[in-house]
Motif scaffolding. Structure first.
Motif, PDB file in Angstrom:
ATOM      1  N   UNK A 132     -18.775 -38.263 -32.053  1.00 25.24           N
ATOM      2  CA  UNK A 132     -19.470 -38.006 -30.792  1.00 25.24           C
ATOM      3  C   UNK A 132     -18.467 -37.844 -29.649  1.00 25.24           C
ATOM      4  N   UNK A 133     -17.468 -38.699 -29.602  1.00 21.27           N
ATOM      5  CA  UNK A 133     -16.441 -38.607 -28.561  1.00 21.27           C
ATOM      6  C   UNK A 133     -15.687 -37.284 -28.655  1.00 21.27           C
ATOM      7  N   UNK A 134     -15.317 -36.888 -29.866  1.00 17.05           N
ATOM      8  CA  UNK A 134     -14.600 -35.631 -30.066  1.00 17.05           C
ATOM      9  C   UNK A 134     -15.458 -34.452 -29.619  1.00 17.05           C
ATOM     10  N   UNK A 135     -16.702 -34.405 -30.072  1.00 16.01           N
ATOM     11  CA  UNK A 135     -17.584 -33.301 -29.703  1.00 16.01           C
ATOM     12  C   UNK A 135     -17.825 -33.277 -28.199  1.00 16.01           C
ATOM     13  N   UNK A 136     -18.031 -34.447 -27.614  1.00 17.14           N
ATOM     14  CA  UNK A 136     -18.238 -34.525 -26.169  1.00 17.14           C
ATOM     15  C   UNK A 136     -17.023 -34.051 -25.387  1.00 17.14           C
ATOM     16  N   UNK A 137     -15.843 -34.458 -25.822  1.00 15.70           N
ATOM     17  CA  UNK A 137     -14.603 -34.036 -25.158  1.00 15.70           C
ATOM     18  C   UNK A 137     -14.408 -32.522 -25.260  1.00 15.70           C
ATOM     19  N   UNK A 138     -14.696 -31.962 -26.434  1.00 19.91           N
ATOM     20  CA  UNK A 138     -14.557 -30.512 -26.602  1.00 19.91           C
ATOM     21  C   UNK A 138     -15.518 -29.758 -25.695  1.00 19.91           C
ATOM     22  N   UNK A 139     -16.783 -30.214 -25.622  1.00 25.57           N
ATOM     23  CA  UNK A 139     -17.772 -29.551 -24.774  1.00 25.57           C
ATOM     24  C   UNK A 139     -17.417 -29.708 -23.295  1.00 25.57           C
ATOM     25  N   UNK A 140     -16.851 -30.855 -22.921  1.00 29.26           N
ATOM     26  CA  UNK A 140     -16.445 -31.071 -21.537  1.00 29.26           C
ATOM     27  C   UNK A 140     -15.283 -30.148 -21.165  1.00 29.26           C
ATOM     28  N   UNK A 141     -14.323 -30.030 -22.063  1.00 32.82           N
ATOM     29  CA  UNK A 141     -13.153 -29.192 -21.809  1.00 32.82           C
ATOM     30  C   UNK A 141     -13.487 -27.700 -21.876  1.00 32.82           C
ATOM     31  N   UNK A 142     -14.411 -27.359 -22.756  1.00 29.20           N
ATOM     32  CA  UNK A 142     -14.783 -25.951 -22.959  1.00 29.20           C
ATOM     33  C   UNK A 142     -16.305 -25.838 -23.009  1.00 29.20           C
ATOM     34  N   UNK A 143     -16.987 -25.839 -21.868  1.00 29.09           N
ATOM     35  CA  UNK A 143     -18.446 -25.855 -21.853  1.00 29.09           C
ATOM     36  C   UNK A 143     -19.092 -24.668 -22.578  1.00 29.09           C
ATOM     37  N   UNK A 144     -18.387 -23.569 -22.679  1.00 30.47           N
ATOM     38  CA  UNK A 144     -18.930 -22.394 -23.357  1.00 30.47           C
ATOM     39  C   UNK A 144     -18.636 -22.387 -24.854  1.00 30.47           C
ATOM     40  N   UNK A 145     -18.004 -23.431 -25.355  1.00 32.46           N
ATOM     41  CA  UNK A 145     -17.671 -23.513 -26.777  1.00 32.46           C
ATOM     42  C   UNK A 145     -18.933 -23.419 -27.625  1.00 32.46           C
ATOM     43  N   UNK A 146     -18.899 -22.563 -28.630  1.00 26.03           N
ATOM     44  CA  UNK A 146     -20.006 -22.415 -29.572  1.00 26.03           C
ATOM     45  C   UNK A 146     -19.446 -22.528 -30.984  1.00 26.03           C
ATOM     46  N   UNK A 147     -19.968 -23.448 -31.758  1.00 25.00           N
ATOM     47  CA  UNK A 147     -19.570 -23.608 -33.151  1.00 25.00           C
ATOM     48  C   UNK A 147     -20.448 -22.719 -34.011  1.00 25.00           C
ATOM     49  N   UNK A 148     -19.923 -22.272 -35.136  1.00 22.43           N
ATOM     50  CA  UNK A 148     -20.688 -21.442 -36.064  1.00 22.43           C
ATOM     51  C   UNK A 148     -20.106 -21.588 -37.461  1.00 22.43           C
ATOM     52  N   UNK A 149     -20.970 -21.553 -38.448  1.00 19.79           N
ATOM     53  CA  UNK A 149     -20.537 -21.519 -39.848  1.00 19.79           C
ATOM     54  C   UNK A 149     -20.545 -20.060 -40.267  1.00 19.79           C
ATOM     55  N   UNK A 150     -19.382 -19.568 -40.637  1.00 20.64           N
ATOM     56  CA  UNK A 150     -19.256 -18.168 -41.028  1.00 20.64           C
ATOM     57  C   UNK A 150     -19.522 -18.033 -42.513  1.00 20.64           C
TER      58      UNK A 150
END
Length: 70
Positions: free
Chosen positions: A48-66
């Motif tokens: 949760x901390x990692x995901x929250x930090x990533x979203x805070x640093x890069x609010x437009x970040x979108x994850x996807x399974x290719x």
């Protein structure tokens, strides 16, 4: 494999929408790839901390399974 893919897609959808608190529905708090020390947070909190930090640093970040191999 279909259920696993659906669960993974749901997790990614929750993270992408910023619903970081829902991670605890997907990752068991006692999941570890190592032996934690006594004062170390559980796996759910770490993720949760990692995901929250990533979203805070890069609010437009979108994850996807290719691709998902069985």
């Amino acid at each position: 494999m279909g259920d696993m893919r659906a669960t993974l897609d749901h997790l990614i959808e929750e993270i992408n929408s910023g619903n970081i608190g829902s991670i605890s529905e997907f990752i068991a708090s006692d999941f570890y790839e190592y032996t934690p020390v006594d004062d170390e947070p559980d796996a759910t909190t770490v993720f949760q901390d990692l995901a929250g930090d990533l979203k805070l640093a890069m609010p437009d970040l979108r994850l996807a399974v290719v691709d998902l191999n069985s």
